[in-house]
Design a protein around this motif. Structure first.
Motif, PDB file in Angstrom:
ATOM      1  N   LYS A  80       0.799  -1.235   0.000  1.00  0.00           N
ATOM      2  CA  LYS A  80       0.000   0.000   0.000  1.00  0.00           C
ATOM      3  C   LYS A  80       0.825   1.277   0.000  1.00  0.00           C
ATOM      4  O   LYS A  80       0.472   2.243  -0.685  1.00  0.00           O
ATOM      5  N   GLU A  81       1.940   1.319   0.729  1.00  0.00           N
ATOM      6  CA  GLU A  81       2.741   2.544   0.759  1.00  0.00           C
ATOM      7  C   GLU A  81       3.451   2.788  -0.572  1.00  0.00           C
ATOM      8  O   GLU A  81       3.631   3.928  -0.991  1.00  0.00           O
ATOM      9  N   ILE A  88      -2.422   9.682  -3.040  1.00  0.00           N
ATOM     10  CA  ILE A  88      -3.508   8.941  -3.703  1.00  0.00           C
ATOM     11  C   ILE A  88      -3.061   7.508  -3.975  1.00  0.00           C
ATOM     12  O   ILE A  88      -1.975   7.278  -4.526  1.00  0.00           O
ATOM     13  N   GLN A  89      -3.887   6.548  -3.584  1.00  0.00           N
ATOM     14  CA  GLN A  89      -3.582   5.130  -3.765  1.00  0.00           C
ATOM     15  C   GLN A  89      -3.894   4.737  -5.217  1.00  0.00           C
ATOM     16  O   GLN A  89      -5.048   4.685  -5.641  1.00  0.00           O
ATOM     17  N   ILE A  90      -2.845   4.457  -5.985  1.00  0.00           N
ATOM     18  CA  ILE A  90      -3.005   4.157  -7.414  1.00  0.00           C
ATOM     19  C   ILE A  90      -3.796   2.877  -7.623  1.00  0.00           C
ATOM     20  O   ILE A  90      -4.648   2.790  -8.520  1.00  0.00           O
ATOM     21  N   GLY A  91      -3.535   1.852  -6.818  1.00  0.00           N
ATOM     22  CA  GLY A  91      -4.247   0.579  -6.989  1.00  0.00           C
ATOM     23  C   GLY A  91      -5.746   0.727  -6.840  1.00  0.00           C
ATOM     24  O   GLY A  91      -6.525   0.060  -7.528  1.00  0.00           O
ATOM     25  N   GLU A  92      -6.154   1.619  -5.947  1.00  0.00           N
ATOM     26  CA  GLU A  92      -7.588   1.833  -5.724  1.00  0.00           C
ATOM     27  C   GLU A  92      -8.252   2.470  -6.934  1.00  0.00           C
ATOM     28  O   GLU A  92      -9.440   2.245  -7.189  1.00  0.00           O
ATOM     29  N   LEU A  93      -7.503   3.244  -7.703  1.00  0.00           N
ATOM     30  CA  LEU A  93      -8.071   3.954  -8.852  1.00  0.00           C
ATOM     31  C   LEU A  93      -8.638   3.002  -9.899  1.00  0.00           C
ATOM     32  O   LEU A  93      -9.598   3.340 -10.592  1.00  0.00           O
ATOM     33  N   PHE A  94      -8.031   1.821 -10.036  1.00  0.00           N
ATOM     34  CA  PHE A  94      -8.546   0.878 -11.038  1.00  0.00           C
ATOM     35  C   PHE A  94      -9.062  -0.415 -10.393  1.00  0.00           C
ATOM     36  O   PHE A  94      -9.102  -1.466 -11.028  1.00  0.00           O
TER      37      PHE A  94
END
Length: 611
Positions: A80-81, A88-94
């Motif tokens: 996650k870090e 902004i958490q990139i993984g959450e975006l997609f």
């Protein structure tokens, strides 16, 4: 010594123009892993079995539940870090896109494991896409042909409507180039804002110009400066949308050929390298990505790396652009239609950081049921992070409150798309017009990648077509506009003369000119038909993800394929029955929509008063 049996594992990545002759020549078994490959071989009359032969519905439901959790892989302590950029958490975006990618992937892994049990000693030959998985399950499988893996997610291609029946798919990059060029070319024709004393400045994020025509036109009556911030769709794409924007005070935002700088590219490379180092160890992948006791992390690795390589750069570029836009426009609020979209998440997170109010505006009919809460959150239709929720009516308001969203932050606005006016053309023929809203199995669910369910959907559409035309009616089949929606076979139009199949067209004029509307499962089109006082025949289809709420079904004729002909005949011949169904629809409409007219003004007044 007997030669081992050859088993071909194929999917849509297979070059069938080269392989059909091989399949006919070889003494072998062929297993298809998706609808397209199955249809091609069926058309060519090549014997094969579908991969669904090797799993049951119980296992599919298990996949559905597991994917909801596995799609949040980016929240793992090791990851996650690393994937956070500018907070902004990139993984959450997609996440939503990856969720839809994982469903067929895990399904394929499980099916191949089951095939191994049946054909462990066989000679396994795979398409290039399946080889990456089969190579971790079988000993020494062979490639059918050379080629890279197919790893595109939904937002990596944009489907663009040219005419009623002509859709083209272009890459995100090429779409942005075309969009940028059109914005520059048209900018000199657009009206500039004359009002200087703006009380508030806002942005409509990823808004469809036609659906929100009344809103765009009414903005000029208020002391508001409004930008259109669209990254996945153009604000202007035809004569009508040009006219709407030209005659409004909406300002389409252009990125002016924004490119990542050297430092941005270095940031993207560092994030990718750090992820690669963790993936090279493999322990995270193998321990996290497990289904039914079997790890599939190693098989997933090349796909996930390819996806990340693209998404990391996309995210950094979009974050940089959004920050520049917010800084230059001095926004006081933004309006989004979903909390799960790539653009919407970035804008929402940056807005909250800059004390900009976030409004989630309901844009479609969804499942107001307890068992659909997690799905609705994934789809971004429920307010979780927004400051305000502008709902269509009392039913979605009550549902949002039941999930924990504060009642005082919800406002009943209505559906602005239904405020558009249409003139009925004079018709020279007497045939009754029937509109079929043909929403198929959704790719957010396992039914959307299940060949049996997709063929069942086709069969239902075919049977409806046969019945409607046999009763002397004209039928228009309106496919859902979702790019991933299943394509109906062209043979239907060829067989039935009085049928048209349309996709990326405005559905409201079709609703307005129809005599009867048929809906396969729940869709916003039900309310649209009721607004225009059309009776609705509702099919409760097996592939629907959740049960249809009573507040929707009570306003319709609820039917099955067995009773459909009887129900349609009754509507066409019994005037009183026809009128009763319209009355039932009107009652249901008022329960789901609080305002039928002046919704754009209600929306804008609420913004002025509450934001």
């Amino acid at each position: 010594m007997l030669m081992s049996e050859k088993i071909f594992l194929v999917d849509q990545s297979t070059d069938f123009s080269k392989c059909i002759a091989i399949f006919r020549r070889e003494n072998c078994k062929i297993i298809t892993f998706d609808y397209k490959s199955h249809k091609i071989l069926k058309k060519e009359k090549v014997n094969h079995v579908i991969s669904e032969t090797f799993l049951d519905n119980e296992k599919l439901e298990q996949i559905q539940l597991e994917v909801l959790k596995l799609s949040e892989w980016y929240n793992h302590d090791l990851i996650k870090e690393i994937l956070i950029y500018d907070g902004i958490q990139i993984g959450e975006l997609f996440r939503s896109e990856f969720h839809n990618f994982l469903i067929p992937f895990i399904k394929k892994v499980y099916e191949i494991n089951q095939i191994k049990i049946r054909f462990e000693d066989s000679n396994i030959i795979c398409s290039s896409n399946i080889f990456e998985i089969a190579n971790e399950i079988f000993k020494n499988p062979s490639r059918l042909e050379t080629g890279g893996i197919y790893n595109k997610l939904e937002d990596d291609e944009i489907q663009y409507n040219v005419f009623n029946k002509i859709d083209i798919k272009i890459s995100k990059e090429n779409f942005q180039k075309l969009k940028r060029f059109s914005e520059i070319a048209l900018k000199k024709f657009l009206k500039t804002n004359e009002v200087k004393n703006y009380e508030k400045t806002g942005a409509f994020v990823e808004f469809d110009t036609i659906k929100f025509e009344s809103l765009f036109q009414n903005v000029s009556k208020f002391p508001l400066k409004i930008f259109s911030y669209n990254r996945r769709r153009p604000s202007i794409w035809n004569k009508k949308t040009f006219s709407i924007v030209k005659n409004s005070n909406i300002i389409p935002y252009s990125d002016h050929n924004y490119e990542l700088k050297e430092g941005d590219l270095d940031d993207a490379k560092k994030i990718y390298t750090d992820i690669l180092n963790i993936f090279d160890n493999l322990s995270f992948l193998q321990e996290y990505f497990i289904f039914d006791g079997q790890s599939f992390g190693k098989s997933l690795r090349p796909y996930l790396l390819k996806i990340l390589e693209r998404k990391i750069s996309d995210a950094i570029k979009e974050i940089k652009m959004a920050k520049e836009f917010i800084s230059s426009s001095k926004l006081s609020f933004i309006v989004i239609l979903s909390e799960s979209g790539f653009t919407e998440q970035i804008m929402m997170k940056l807005a909250r950081r800059n004390n900009i109010q976030v409004i989630l505006l309901q844009h479609g009919l969804f499942f107001y049921s307890d068992d659909a809460i997690e799905y609705n959150k994934l789809a971004g239709v429920l307010p979780q992070f927004s400051d305000k929720f502008f709902a269509w009516g009392n039913n979605p308001k009550k549902y949002a409150v039941s999930t924990g969203f504060p009642k005082e932050k919800i406002f009943e606005i209505g559906n602005m798309n239904l405020e558009r006016k249409f003139m009925k053309k004079k018709e020279t023929f007497t045939k009754k017009k029937v509109l079929l809203l043909a929403t198929g199995p959704k790719n957010q669910h396992h039914t959307g990648v299940n060949v049996r369910e997709l063929e069942r959907f086709e069969d239902i559409v075919y049977d409806i077509s046969k019945i409607v035309t046999s009763l002397g009616c004209e039928l228009i089949i309106k496919r859902h506009s979702d790019p991933s929606e299943h394509e109906l076979p062209k043979e239907i139009e060829k067989e039935f003369q009085d049928i048209k199949i349309l996709k990326n067209v405005d559905p409201l004029p079709l609703q307005f000119t129809s005599d009867v509307v048929i809906s396969l499962g729940i869709t916003t089109g039900i309310l649209e038909a009721q607004l225009f006082k059309k009776p609705v025949i509702l099919f409760h289809v097996d592939y629907e993800m959740f049960s249809i709420p009573d507040n929707i079904s009570n306003g319709c004729i609820n039917t099955t394929i067995e009773s459909f002909e009887k129900d349609l005949k009754e509507l066409l011949t019994n005037t009183e029955f026809y009128k009763d169904q319209i009355k039932a629809g009107q009652i249901a409409l008022t329960r789901n929509l609080s305002n039928i007219s002046e919704t754009a003004d209600i929306f804008l007044n609420t913004v002025m008063d509450k934001i």
